[in-house]
Scaffold this motif. Structure first.
Motif, PDB file in Angstrom:
ATOM      1  N   ALA A  94      -4.145   6.744 -11.772  1.00 40.06           N
ATOM      2  CA  ALA A  94      -3.841   7.238 -10.417  1.00 40.06           C
ATOM      3  C   ALA A  94      -3.205   8.621 -10.502  1.00 40.06           C
ATOM      4  CB  ALA A  94      -2.903   6.266  -9.704  1.00 40.06           C
ATOM      5  N   GLY A 149      -4.217  -0.962  -8.328  1.00 45.21           N
ATOM      6  CA  GLY A 149      -5.527  -0.543  -7.837  1.00 45.21           C
ATOM      7  C   GLY A 149      -5.462   0.777  -7.095  1.00 45.21           C
ATOM      8  N   ILE A 150      -6.570   1.512  -7.142  1.00 46.65           N
ATOM      9  CA  ILE A 150      -6.691   2.725  -6.333  1.00 46.65           C
ATOM     10  C   ILE A 150      -7.597   2.367  -5.165  1.00 46.65           C
ATOM     11  CG2 ILE A 150      -7.461   5.130  -6.302  1.00 46.65           C
ATOM     12  CD1 ILE A 150      -6.846   5.176  -9.349  1.00 46.65           C
ATOM     13  N   ILE A 151      -7.054   2.515  -3.968  1.00 47.00           N
ATOM     14  CA  ILE A 151      -7.743   1.990  -2.785  1.00 47.00           C
ATOM     15  C   ILE A 151      -8.948   2.854  -2.410  1.00 47.00           C
ATOM     16  CG2 ILE A 151      -7.484   1.538  -0.309  1.00 47.00           C
ATOM     17  CD1 ILE A 151      -4.581   0.739  -0.876  1.00 47.00           C
ATOM     18  N   ASP A 152     -10.110   2.188  -2.261  1.00 46.02           N
ATOM     19  CA  ASP A 152     -11.318   2.871  -1.783  1.00 46.02           C
ATOM     20  C   ASP A 152     -11.322   2.910  -0.262  1.00 46.02           C
ATOM     21  OD1 ASP A 152     -12.414   3.128  -4.397  1.00 46.02           O
ATOM     22  OD2 ASP A 152     -13.064   1.035  -4.301  1.00 46.02           O
ATOM     23  N   SER A 153     -11.071   1.754   0.325  1.00 43.74           N
ATOM     24  CA  SER A 153     -11.081   1.704   1.786  1.00 43.74           C
ATOM     25  C   SER A 153     -10.312   0.496   2.279  1.00 43.74           C
ATOM     26  CB  SER A 153     -12.513   1.642   2.315  1.00 43.74           C
ATOM     27  OG  SER A 153     -13.121   0.437   1.880  1.00 43.74           O
ATOM     28  N   ILE A 154      -9.902   0.598   3.529  1.00 42.19           N
ATOM     29  CA  ILE A 154      -9.136  -0.452   4.197  1.00 42.19           C
ATOM     30  C   ILE A 154      -9.801  -0.731   5.526  1.00 42.19           C
ATOM     31  CG2 ILE A 154      -6.985  -0.866   5.444  1.00 42.19           C
ATOM     32  CD1 ILE A 154      -5.461   0.555   3.306  1.00 42.19           C
ATOM     33  N   ASP A 155      -9.987  -2.003   5.828  1.00 42.28           N
ATOM     34  CA  ASP A 155     -10.481  -2.386   7.157  1.00 42.28           C
ATOM     35  C   ASP A 155      -9.404  -3.166   7.863  1.00 42.28           C
ATOM     36  OD1 ASP A 155     -12.905  -1.310   6.732  1.00 42.28           O
ATOM     37  OD2 ASP A 155     -14.035  -3.184   6.668  1.00 42.28           O
ATOM     38  N   TRP A 215     -10.304  -2.667  -0.282  1.00 37.74           N
ATOM     39  CA  TRP A 215     -11.204  -2.562  -1.426  1.00 37.74           C
ATOM     40  C   TRP A 215     -10.672  -1.540  -2.424  1.00 37.74           C
ATOM     41  CZ3 TRP A 215     -13.037  -3.893   3.314  1.00 37.74           C
ATOM     42  CH2 TRP A 215     -13.854  -5.038   3.345  1.00 37.74           C
ATOM     43  N   ASP A 253      -3.391   9.915  -4.277  1.00 39.45           N
ATOM     44  CA  ASP A 253      -4.185   8.681  -4.257  1.00 39.45           C
ATOM     45  C   ASP A 253      -3.467   7.605  -3.456  1.00 39.45           C
ATOM     46  OD1 ASP A 253      -6.299   9.554  -5.788  1.00 39.45           O
ATOM     47  OD2 ASP A 253      -5.506   8.793  -7.677  1.00 39.45           O
ATOM     48  N   GLN A 254      -4.258   6.856  -2.686  1.00 37.03           N
ATOM     49  CA  GLN A 254      -3.711   5.694  -2.000  1.00 37.03           C
ATOM     50  C   GLN A 254      -3.854   4.511  -2.948  1.00 37.03           C
ATOM     51  OE1 GLN A 254      -5.774   4.345   1.522  1.00 37.03           O
ATOM     52  NE2 GLN A 254      -3.901   3.539   2.456  1.00 37.03           N
ATOM     53  N   ARG A 264     -11.396   0.757  -8.679  1.00 36.42           N
ATOM     54  CA  ARG A 264     -10.643   1.010  -9.905  1.00 36.42           C
ATOM     55  C   ARG A 264      -9.371   0.195  -9.861  1.00 36.42           C
ATOM     56  NH1 ARG A 264     -10.342   7.259 -10.424  1.00 36.42           N
ATOM     57  NH2 ARG A 264      -8.509   7.354 -11.748  1.00 36.42           N
ATOM     58  N   MET A 312       0.857  -1.169   0.000  1.00 37.82           N
ATOM     59  CA  MET A 312       0.000   0.000   0.000  1.00 37.82           C
ATOM     60  C   MET A 312       0.900   1.228   0.000  1.00 37.82           C
ATOM     61  SD  MET A 312      -2.457  -1.586   2.971  1.00 37.82           S
ATOM     62  CE  MET A 312      -1.077  -2.624   3.545  1.00 37.82           C
ATOM     63  N   ASN A 338      -8.835  -6.130   5.288  1.00 35.65           N
ATOM     64  CA  ASN A 338      -9.263  -6.218   3.889  1.00 35.65           C
ATOM     65  C   ASN A 338      -8.957  -4.913   3.172  1.00 35.65           C
ATOM     66  OD1 ASN A 338     -11.247  -8.121   5.326  1.00 35.65           O
ATOM     67  ND2 ASN A 338     -11.650  -8.535   3.147  1.00 35.65           N
ATOM     68  N   THR A 358       1.101   5.842  -1.179  1.00 39.80           N
ATOM     69  CA  THR A 358       0.461   7.044  -1.698  1.00 39.80           C
ATOM     70  C   THR A 358       1.306   7.637  -2.817  1.00 39.80           C
ATOM     71  OG1 THR A 358      -0.708   7.597   0.353  1.00 39.80           O
ATOM     72  CG2 THR A 358      -0.234   9.422  -1.122  1.00 39.80           C
ATOM     73  N   LEU A 406      -2.543   0.423  -4.515  1.00 48.32           N
ATOM     74  CA  LEU A 406      -1.984  -0.914  -4.323  1.00 48.32           C
ATOM     75  C   LEU A 406      -0.939  -1.109  -5.413  1.00 48.32           C
ATOM     76  CD1 LEU A 406      -4.746  -3.633  -3.785  1.00 48.32           C
ATOM     77  CD2 LEU A 406      -2.835  -3.074  -2.280  1.00 48.32           C
TER      78      LEU A 406
END
Lengths: 96, 96, 96, 96, 96
Positions: D49, D80-86, E11, D53-54, E14, D3, E9, D5, D56
């Motif tokens: 990107a 990938g451009i990260i939407d969210s991380i949990d 997500w 942008d954050q 894109r 991950m 996880n 930026t 992958l």
């Protein structure tokens, strides 16, 4: 890819047959601001890089993709001579 | 590629079948000025390197490109015996 | 290749289908004098290595060259069981 | 994958022929919480990107799988451009 | 392979076209005793790993061997969910 500066040359008369004629340069890896970022290593160059040039280097077996028909046993290739670098103060985007 | 010096030999009678007959040397990685630069590792040699030789080593799966027809499970190959190294004081070029 | 000692086993019933039947051993990487040299990792073994054996390990995608027809998703393979290691006091050769 | 930026751009007019037209971005690797986790590096991007942008990033020769017919000498690709991380507080499962 | 625990996880809507439908998990690498051993990274999972599972991960381009016909640009794949680990006190075998 890593950024770095060409700091020297290596000569090796006795070498793997497939590597005859290649140019081997010593590259010092650097941060975007050009402070050193690790131990110098040796990279193949075929785009005409020279002493003091700031370069982009591909490391690992992808370097051997310089030829797709016959893969050479090399693990670093200078793929570009850097014209300029723009680094912005990190501004984190909203996620999600 | 990494620069280093051959500091030893490894013998292994029991090994993967495809690796019979290969010579395994211990290499200590070095900076251009020959100060140590990391943990020693084992590399395949088929160009006649010996104790004390300064060598160029390809690491990672590119080492297995020593044969293009049949890839061996090796991750380090001595590709050259170094004759000489030139390192110049870094003189940063103007970026364009 | 890295030198190391087998220090354990890993069992995983649920795994990638192609990896059924493989033996997974834990290897602690070592310097030539057998002092630890990094974090233990897991390697595939098919030459019969066991607890306490000093082994040679190929890391990275070259490990998947254990079969040339069908590449497995493995990144470490024990390629030899070490019989003996000779390390000489480094005696730097004149460069040429 | 790592991950990170996007913190900048690199321009290189003189480069390996096969790499013309590619976009090179500087990525700073990060921990899941977005604290820096190593030296910035350069990655190819073809999914759009941009600064901040954050992303992958796939590193190593797998990056060259962006095309399966003709492998390019690149060692980092933004996948990938990260939407969210949990991230959950680690809760170790009972083993076996 | 590395041992680690699934801690989250990621997500990314894109992304590279070939990666649609894949599950991306965050793995924290660990020593055999489950103490952390490095920065968390992202791995593809298709064997059903979940939060808290201790897993075996293949890193580097060997991860893309999850399919032999078409190589994906991924550099980490969860290849097993660990049932148990046996680590013995290192007992060095006699050499030679």
């Amino acid at each position: 890819m890593e950024m770095g500066t060409v700091i020297g040359n290596v000569w090796a008369t006795r070498k793997e047959d497939d590597l005859r004629g290649l140019k081997f340069l010593i590259v010092e890896p650097e941060m975007p601001g050009r402070t050193p970022a690790g131990a110098p290593f040796v990279a193949v160059d075929r785009i005409g890089a020279g002493f003091g040039d700031q370069v982009l280097v591909t490391r690992g077996s992808a370097a051997s993709n310089m030829s797709n028909d016959f893969k050479l046993p090399i693990d670093a290739l200078i793929i570009g001579i850097i014209d300029s670098i723009d680094v912005e103060k990190k501004e984190v985007n909203d996620r999600g």
